[in-house]
Design a protein around this motif. Structure first.
Motif, short mmCIF file in Angstrom:
data_model
loop_
_atom_site.label_atom_id
_atom_site.label_comp_id
_atom_site.label_asym_id
_atom_site.label_seq_id
_atom_site.Cartn_x
_atom_site.Cartn_y
_atom_site.Cartn_z
N PRO A 28 -3.11 -10.30 12.16
CA PRO A 28 -2.06 -9.54 11.46
C PRO A 28 -2.44 -9.13 10.03
O PRO A 28 -1.84 -8.20 9.48
CB PRO A 28 -0.88 -10.52 11.44
CG PRO A 28 -1.12 -11.47 12.53
CD PRO A 28 -2.60 -11.58 12.68
N PHE A 29 -3.45 -9.80 9.45
CA PHE A 29 -3.84 -9.42 8.09
C PHE A 29 -4.37 -7.98 8.03
O PHE A 29 -4.22 -7.30 7.01
CB PHE A 29 -4.95 -10.35 7.56
CG PHE A 29 -4.43 -11.66 7.05
CD1 PHE A 29 -3.49 -11.71 6.03
CD2 PHE A 29 -4.89 -12.86 7.57
CE1 PHE A 29 -3.02 -12.91 5.55
CE2 PHE A 29 -4.41 -14.07 7.10
CZ PHE A 29 -3.48 -14.10 6.09
N PRO A 31 -3.53 -5.03 9.92
CA PRO A 31 -2.50 -4.00 9.72
C PRO A 31 -1.74 -4.20 8.41
O PRO A 31 -1.33 -3.21 7.77
CB PRO A 31 -1.58 -4.17 10.93
CG PRO A 31 -1.90 -5.48 11.52
CD PRO A 31 -3.32 -5.77 11.17
N SER A 32 -1.56 -5.47 8.01
CA SER A 32 -0.87 -5.71 6.74
C SER A 32 -1.62 -5.06 5.59
O SER A 32 -1.03 -4.43 4.71
CB SER A 32 -0.75 -7.20 6.45
OG SER A 32 -0.19 -7.86 7.53
N LEU A 35 -1.13 -1.30 5.68
CA LEU A 35 0.21 -0.91 5.21
C LEU A 35 0.33 -1.14 3.71
O LEU A 35 0.92 -0.32 3.00
CB LEU A 35 1.28 -1.73 5.95
CG LEU A 35 1.43 -1.41 7.44
CD1 LEU A 35 2.40 -2.38 8.11
CD2 LEU A 35 1.92 0.03 7.63
N ALA A 36 -0.26 -2.26 3.22
CA ALA A 36 -0.21 -2.53 1.79
C ALA A 36 -0.94 -1.44 1.02
O ALA A 36 -0.49 -1.01 -0.05
CB ALA A 36 -0.82 -3.90 1.50
N ALA A 38 -1.30 1.60 2.02
CA ALA A 38 -0.46 2.80 2.09
C ALA A 38 0.67 2.72 1.08
O ALA A 38 1.03 3.72 0.44
CB ALA A 38 0.09 2.95 3.50
N GLY A 39 1.24 1.49 0.91
CA GLY A 39 2.35 1.33 -0.02
C GLY A 39 1.89 1.23 -1.47
O GLY A 39 2.69 1.43 -2.38
N LEU A 44 0.36 -7.25 -2.97
CA LEU A 44 0.24 -7.36 -1.51
C LEU A 44 -1.21 -7.14 -1.06
O LEU A 44 -1.74 -7.88 -0.22
CB LEU A 44 1.16 -6.31 -0.88
CG LEU A 44 1.72 -6.58 0.50
CD1 LEU A 44 2.49 -7.88 0.52
CD2 LEU A 44 2.62 -5.43 0.94
N CYS A 48 -3.59 -9.93 0.81
CA CYS A 48 -4.23 -9.66 2.11
C CYS A 48 -5.73 -9.83 2.00
O CYS A 48 -6.37 -10.44 2.88
CB CYS A 48 -3.92 -8.24 2.57
SG CYS A 48 -2.23 -8.04 3.14
N ALA A 88 0.92 -12.32 -0.92
CA ALA A 88 1.31 -11.26 0.02
C ALA A 88 2.44 -11.70 0.95
O ALA A 88 3.18 -10.87 1.45
CB ALA A 88 0.09 -10.85 0.85
N GLY A 89 2.57 -13.00 1.18
CA GLY A 89 3.58 -13.47 2.14
C GLY A 89 4.94 -13.67 1.49
O GLY A 89 5.92 -13.89 2.19
#
Lengths: 243, 40
Positions: A28-29, A31-32, A35-36, A38-39, A44, A48, A88-89
């Protein structure tokens, strides 16, 4: 927990796959991180990256599988997971510490006692016979003037013989030192453009022969000593009635 | 009273479960945070 129980043999090829369970859990890291990115959230992204770095470092250690690498992998994974959770969590520092400790403990339990090989042996100690300067000078002669090469090669052989028996061979050492000194002086003159005299090849041959003779002499002493030893042992066996 | 040591398979299973609960859970948390971050 059990201490190290692995053998000192080289681990087999599947050792490289030891880290695969960790990689699967850390999926999961990826895609995280995307997305991070992208954001554009720096905290974050950093978290990651820390998590991924911890997983990759732990996998590299597990793959290398030298002694204590599994323990180090546990620490690296714990630190990476803790940082990832805290930054990040969104767990905060306490949650990060708890999750990091859990990852460390899990890795310790899962990989404790796996087969690891011994660390690489330390480099062999340098020769303690005081002949290292002569070795260097001979190496220079061997890569120098080709006309002196036969004598230099023979001297190298003599040096090897002396290295095998550092306690003996005073005469052989004298021949070696004299030969190397002389060859160096000749090489220096030749390098400065001196024309070699007609007697030079004969001298080089003489030096080479002297070096070979000295080497033979050393070996002959050794052979003589072995002869005596064999004879003594035979006599003793006969006396004891064994042979 | 001496503590009873875990057998090797039980130890490995416990380690796996702990790793899943820590690394896996952290990964999921970051994913949730990352998704939530997109809508903030």
């Amino acid at each position: 927990l059990n201490p190290y129980r692995g053998g000192d043999k080289l681990p087999t090829w599947w050792t490289a796959l030891r880290g695969v369970p960790i990689a699967a859990m850390a999926l999961p890291f990826i895609p995280s991180l995307m997305l991070a990115l992208a954001g554009g959230n720096g905290r974050l992204i950093g978290g990651c990256l820390a998590g991924i770095a911890g997983v990759v470092a732990a996998m590299a250690r597990l793959r290398r599988a030298r002694r204590h690498d599994a323990r180090q992998a546990g620490v690296l994974l714990g630190v990476g997971t803790g940082l990832a959770a805290a930054f990040a969590g969104g767990t905060g520092p306490i949650g990060g510490v708890v999750l990091g400790l859990m990852a460390w403990g899990g890795a310790r339990l899962l990989y404790d006692g796996v087969v690891e090989m011994a660390p690489p042996a330390p480099p062999p100690p340098p020769h303690a016979d005081g002949l290292d300067p002569v070795r260097a000078r001979l190496a220079a002669l061997l890569s120098g003037d080709p006309r002196l090469l036969p004598a230099a090669t023979a001297m190298r052989g003599l040096l090897d013989e002396i290295t095998l028996r550092p306690a003996e061979g005073t005469q052989a050492r004298r021949v070696l030192m004299m030969g190397v000194d002389g060859l160096e002086r000749i090489a220096a003159r030749l390098a400065r453009g001196a024309a070699p005299p007609e007697t030079l090849p004969a001298l080089v041959d003489d030096l080479a022969r002297a070096a070979r003779d000295a080497g033979h002499g050393l070996r002959a002493t050794e052979t003589e000593a072995l002869d005596i030893q064999v004879k003594v042992l035979q006599d003793r066996l006969r006396q004891e009635g064994i042979a | 009273m001496k503590p009873v040591p875990l057998s090797t398979p039980a130890r490995r299973l416990a380690g796996f479960a702990l790793l899943a609960a820590s690394v896996g859970f952290t990964g999921l948390l970051t994913f949730v945070q990352a998704v939530a971050g997109l809508f903030r």
